[in-house]
Each structure stands twice: as C-alpha cells, then as structure tokens.
Write a protein that holds these residues in place. Structure first.
Motif, PDB file in Angstrom:
ATOM      1  N   GLU A  37       0.842  -1.207   0.000  1.00  0.00           N
ATOM      2  CA  GLU A  37       0.000   0.000   0.000  1.00  0.00           C
ATOM      3  C   GLU A  37       0.875   1.253   0.000  1.00  0.00           C
ATOM      4  OE1 GLU A  37      -3.079  -0.019  -0.569  1.00  0.00           O
ATOM      5  OE2 GLU A  37      -4.255  -1.330   0.743  1.00  0.00           O
ATOM      6  N   ALA A  40      -0.707   4.504   1.303  1.00  0.00           N
ATOM      7  CA  ALA A  40      -1.294   4.582   2.647  1.00  0.00           C
ATOM      8  C   ALA A  40      -0.633   5.712   3.443  1.00  0.00           C
ATOM      9  CB  ALA A  40      -1.117   3.257   3.378  1.00  0.00           C
ATOM     10  N   ARG A  55      -5.556   7.600  12.082  1.00  0.00           N
ATOM     11  CA  ARG A  55      -5.906   6.361  11.374  1.00  0.00           C
ATOM     12  C   ARG A  55      -5.271   6.425   9.999  1.00  0.00           C
ATOM     13  NH1 ARG A  55      -7.985  10.657  12.183  1.00  0.00           N
ATOM     14  NH2 ARG A  55      -9.851  10.078  13.329  1.00  0.00           N
ATOM     15  N   VAL A  56      -5.217   5.274   9.318  1.00  0.00           N
ATOM     16  CA  VAL A  56      -4.641   5.229   7.978  1.00  0.00           C
ATOM     17  C   VAL A  56      -5.751   5.438   6.948  1.00  0.00           C
ATOM     18  CG1 VAL A  56      -3.454   3.760   6.296  1.00  0.00           C
ATOM     19  CG2 VAL A  56      -2.777   3.699   8.702  1.00  0.00           C
ATOM     20  N   VAL A  57      -5.484   6.262   5.941  1.00  0.00           N
ATOM     21  CA  VAL A  57      -6.374   6.366   4.776  1.00  0.00           C
ATOM     22  C   VAL A  57      -5.494   6.291   3.527  1.00  0.00           C
ATOM     23  CG1 VAL A  57      -8.199   7.735   5.897  1.00  0.00           C
ATOM     24  CG2 VAL A  57      -6.294   8.904   4.771  1.00  0.00           C
ATOM     25  N   LEU A  58      -6.132   6.133   2.373  1.00  0.00           N
ATOM     26  CA  LEU A  58      -5.366   6.043   1.126  1.00  0.00           C
ATOM     27  C   LEU A  58      -5.358   7.389   0.397  1.00  0.00           C
ATOM     28  CD1 LEU A  58      -6.486   2.588  -0.327  1.00  0.00           C
ATOM     29  CD2 LEU A  58      -4.452   3.119   1.033  1.00  0.00           C
ATOM     30  N   TYR A  70     -10.695   9.852   0.360  1.00  0.00           N
ATOM     31  CA  TYR A  70     -12.158   9.664   0.393  1.00  0.00           C
ATOM     32  C   TYR A  70     -12.551   8.869   1.618  1.00  0.00           C
ATOM     33  CZ  TYR A  70     -12.303  11.663  -4.214  1.00  0.00           C
ATOM     34  OH  TYR A  70     -12.190  12.552  -5.255  1.00  0.00           O
ATOM     35  N   THR A  71     -13.724   9.196   2.147  1.00  0.00           N
ATOM     36  CA  THR A  71     -14.142   8.577   3.398  1.00  0.00           C
ATOM     37  C   THR A  71     -15.622   8.852   3.647  1.00  0.00           C
ATOM     38  OG1 THR A  71     -13.553   8.365   5.739  1.00  0.00           O
ATOM     39  CG2 THR A  71     -13.546  10.595   4.843  1.00  0.00           C
ATOM     40  N   SER A  72     -16.106   8.393   4.795  1.00  0.00           N
ATOM     41  CA  SER A  72     -17.461   8.723   5.212  1.00  0.00           C
ATOM     42  C   SER A  72     -17.466  10.131   5.814  1.00  0.00           C
ATOM     43  CB  SER A  72     -17.931   7.717   6.252  1.00  0.00           C
ATOM     44  OG  SER A  72     -19.103   8.199   6.865  1.00  0.00           O
ATOM     45  N   GLY A  75     -18.400   9.644   9.982  1.00  0.00           N
ATOM     46  CA  GLY A  75     -17.581   8.965  10.987  1.00  0.00           C
ATOM     47  C   GLY A  75     -16.844   9.939  11.911  1.00  0.00           C
ATOM     48  N   ARG A  76     -15.970   9.351  12.719  1.00  0.00           N
ATOM     49  CA  ARG A  76     -15.272  10.156  13.727  1.00  0.00           C
ATOM     50  C   ARG A  76     -14.369  11.216  13.097  1.00  0.00           C
ATOM     51  NH1 ARG A  76     -11.300   8.019  18.579  1.00  0.00           N
ATOM     52  NH2 ARG A  76     -10.614  10.090  19.214  1.00  0.00           N
ATOM     53  N   LYS A  77     -13.583  10.817  12.078  1.00  0.00           N
ATOM     54  CA  LYS A  77     -12.656  11.796  11.497  1.00  0.00           C
ATOM     55  C   LYS A  77     -13.421  12.961  10.888  1.00  0.00           C
ATOM     56  CE  LYS A  77     -11.206   8.648   8.316  1.00  0.00           C
ATOM     57  NZ  LYS A  77     -12.498   7.906   8.292  1.00  0.00           N
ATOM     58  N   GLN A 134     -19.954   4.487   9.331  1.00  0.00           N
ATOM     59  CA  GLN A 134     -18.572   4.472   9.827  1.00  0.00           C
ATOM     60  C   GLN A 134     -18.453   5.028  11.247  1.00  0.00           C
ATOM     61  OE1 GLN A 134     -15.298   6.855   7.887  1.00  0.00           O
ATOM     62  NE2 GLN A 134     -14.608   4.844   7.301  1.00  0.00           N
ATOM     63  N   SER A 135     -17.718   4.293  12.063  1.00  0.00           N
ATOM     64  CA  SER A 135     -17.370   4.621  13.451  1.00  0.00           C
ATOM     65  C   SER A 135     -18.491   4.371  14.462  1.00  0.00           C
ATOM     66  CB  SER A 135     -16.868   6.061  13.613  1.00  0.00           C
ATOM     67  OG  SER A 135     -16.044   6.457  12.557  1.00  0.00           O
TER      68      SER A 135
HETATM   69  C1  FMN Z   1      -4.260   0.465   4.559  1.00  0.00           C
HETATM   70  C2  FMN Z   1      -5.553   1.130   5.015  1.00  0.00           C
HETATM   71  C3  FMN Z   1      -6.216   1.978   4.144  1.00  0.00           C
HETATM   72  C4  FMN Z   1      -7.392   2.607   4.536  1.00  0.00           C
HETATM   73  N1  FMN Z   1      -7.986   3.499   3.692  1.00  0.00           N
HETATM   74  C5  FMN Z   1      -9.093   4.166   4.084  1.00  0.00           C
HETATM   75  C6  FMN Z   1      -9.650   5.193   3.255  1.00  0.00           C
HETATM   76  O1  FMN Z   1      -9.125   5.537   2.173  1.00  0.00           O
HETATM   77  N2  FMN Z   1     -10.782   5.805   3.694  1.00  0.00           N
HETATM   78  C7  FMN Z   1     -11.372   5.494   4.899  1.00  0.00           C
HETATM   79  O2  FMN Z   1     -12.393   6.085   5.237  1.00  0.00           O
HETATM   80  N3  FMN Z   1     -10.834   4.548   5.713  1.00  0.00           N
HETATM   81  C8  FMN Z   1      -9.711   3.893   5.336  1.00  0.00           C
HETATM   82  N4  FMN Z   1      -9.153   2.950   6.169  1.00  0.00           N
HETATM   83  C9  FMN Z   1      -9.813   2.679   7.472  1.00  0.00           C
HETATM   84  C10 FMN Z   1      -9.432   3.775   8.490  1.00  0.00           C
HETATM   85  O3  FMN Z   1      -8.127   3.519   8.987  1.00  0.00           O
HETATM   86  C11 FMN Z   1     -10.428   3.899   9.644  1.00  0.00           C
HETATM   87  O4  FMN Z   1     -10.627   2.649  10.262  1.00  0.00           O
HETATM   88  C12 FMN Z   1     -11.788   4.433   9.197  1.00  0.00           C
HETATM   89  O5  FMN Z   1     -11.667   5.446   8.219  1.00  0.00           O
HETATM   90  C13 FMN Z   1     -12.595   4.971  10.391  1.00  0.00           C
HETATM   91  O6  FMN Z   1     -11.899   6.058  10.961  1.00  0.00           O
HETATM   92  P1  FMN Z   1     -12.647   7.115  11.938  1.00  0.00           P
HETATM   93  O7  FMN Z   1     -13.479   6.309  12.884  1.00  0.00           O
HETATM   94  O8  FMN Z   1     -11.554   7.866  12.630  1.00  0.00           O
HETATM   95  O9  FMN Z   1     -13.488   8.033  11.070  1.00  0.00           O
HETATM   96  C14 FMN Z   1      -7.953   2.337   5.818  1.00  0.00           C
HETATM   97  C15 FMN Z   1      -7.273   1.470   6.683  1.00  0.00           C
HETATM   98  C16 FMN Z   1      -6.092   0.895   6.303  1.00  0.00           C
HETATM   99  C17 FMN Z   1      -5.362   0.016   7.273  1.00  0.00           C
END
Ligand code: FMN
Length: 206
Positions: A37, A40, A55-58, A70-72, A75-77, A134-135
């Motif tokens: 990744e 990441a 937390r990790v995102v892409l 991109y994400t929800s 959620g928490r973030k 999410q979360s």
């Molecule tokens: C390698 C990897 C890539 C991830 N990529 C994303 C991502 O692009 N977007 C996302 O919302 N969560 C991603 N996640 C999950 C987040 O780490 C996290 O669990 C999720 O976003 C909820 O976070 P929050 O509760 O702080 O909002 C990824 C986790 C890993 C380990």
C-alpha cells in the motif's frame, strides 16, 4: 533498528521547488518499490478540545494544491474535521527508508469529484460505503453482512448511487517535511514551509 544506508544524501538542490512535485516523485519511487500500500498515509485529526486521533487512509491524488482522500462524512474523522480543520498526514515507506510529514488544513471536496471517483470504484466497495455507518457501534458482524446483502439486492442490475454520507477531502499543506534515513542516525530532514506564496526549504536536525 537497522542502520539506514540505502539512500544517497538528500540535498536541497535535489528537491523540486514545489513540495507536491517532490512528493509525487517519492510516491512514484514507493510505487516502484513493490510495497503493498504505497499510498497509505496516517491521518491525524483533533477534536475541538485538541484531543488527537489517527488512522490510515489512502491518498487518492493531487487536486488544486493539495492531497485528496475519500471517506465517510459521518464517521469520527469527519466529525473532528468539522470541528477543527487542522490535520497532519504521515507517509512511511520502510523499503525506501523514507518518511513524509505534512501539516495543513482540510476541506471537503466538491460532490462532483466524489461522484466521479465513486463511479470508478469496484461494486463491492460502493456497496460497502453505502452500507457502513462508519465509526458507529454495530451489534454484530452478521448485522453488517445482512445490511450489505439487502443493499446488494436493492441495487441488483443498476448503479449503486453515491451515498449522501460519503465523499472526499482536500488537504492543503502549509508544511511538508521529507525525511530520509542515513547512517549513524544523522538522518536527512528537509522541510518546506509556506511563506505567503513562496515555499522556503530548511534543513532540520535529525
Ligand atoms: C491500509 C488502510 C487503508 C485505509 N484506507 C481508508 C480510506 O481511504 N478511507 C477510509 O475512510 N478509511 C480507510 N481505512 C480505514 C481507516 O483507517 C479507519 O478505520 C476508518 O476510516 C474509520 O476512521 P474514523 O473512525 O476515525 O473516522 C484504511 C485502513 C487501512 C489500514
């Protein structure tokens, strides 16, 4: 800890004038290094009281002077970003013995961009994004799987719509540091700092 000996010295003169151009070069190196990744990145946010979470995102690309992910939006973030737009991002590429640290401000991306990105995602990921609150606490894995199957049946044979609660963020950096491991713990650290419209580059002690 290994001795970091892979890298030739990192000099100011080697760096691009724009840190995002430099980051693109290092991302390309990471992509060519065969890591699982390479895009990441750890995203740190903080709530109104300054309590951090990470937390990790892409990383999904460059846009308008910043980095996107991109994400929800539920959620928490997302909650923390609504209270406090200050963020930090960290890439760590172990095979390259390199780290990049970014600090800046996050804002929501326009919905059209999320729409375009969502439309290109695999169907399972689209259904997952639609299904996940999410979360939130969920009673069981079975409940999650059941809701997923319900959505899969509801949208069978047609496009999965972009969920209301899902989208992208743009992080516009004001500080970007490039770190490269060197022998004897005398690592290279070069930090870009935005001063008005210019980027200044300074070397930091390791
Ligand atoms: C390698 C990897 C890539 C991830 N990529 C994303 C991502 O692009 N977007 C996302 O919302 N969560 C991603 N996640 C999950 C987040 O780490 C996290 O669990 C999720 O976003 C909820 O976070 P929050 O509760 O702080 O909002 C990824 C986790 C890993 C380990």
């Amino acid at each position: 800890m290994p001795q970091y000996t892979k890298n030739p010295p990192l000099r100011k003169a080697d760096l691009a004038a724009d840190p995002l151009v430099q980051l693109e070069r290092w991302l390309t190196d990471a992509q060519n290094a065969g890591m699982i990744e390479p895009t990441a990145m750890t995203l740190a946010t903080a709530d109104r009281a300054g309590r951090p979470s990470a937390r990790v995102v892409l990383f999904k690309g460059f846009h308008d002077g910043g980095l996107t992910f991109y994400t929800s939006h539920a959620g928490r973030k997302a909650r923390e970003l609504a209270e406090n737009p200050h963020v930090a991002l960290v890439f760590w590429w172990d095979r390259l013995e390199r780290q990049v640290r970014i600090e800046g401000l996050a804002e929501r991306l326009p919905r059209e961009l999320a729409q375009q990105y969502f439309a290109r995602r695999p169907r399972e990921s689209q259904l997952g994004a639609l299904t996940s609150r999410q979360s939130e606490v969920v009673a069981s894995r079975e409940e999650l799987d059941r809701r997923y199957e319900e959505n899969a049946a509801r949208y069978a044979g047609r496009d999965v719509p972009l969920p209301e609660h899902w989208g992208g963020y743009l992080v516009r950096p004001h500080t970007v540091e490039f770190w490269q491991g060197r022998a004897g713990r005398l690592h290279d650290r070069l930090r870009y700092r935005r001063e008005n419209t210019l980027w200044l580059i300074e070397r930091l002690e390791p």
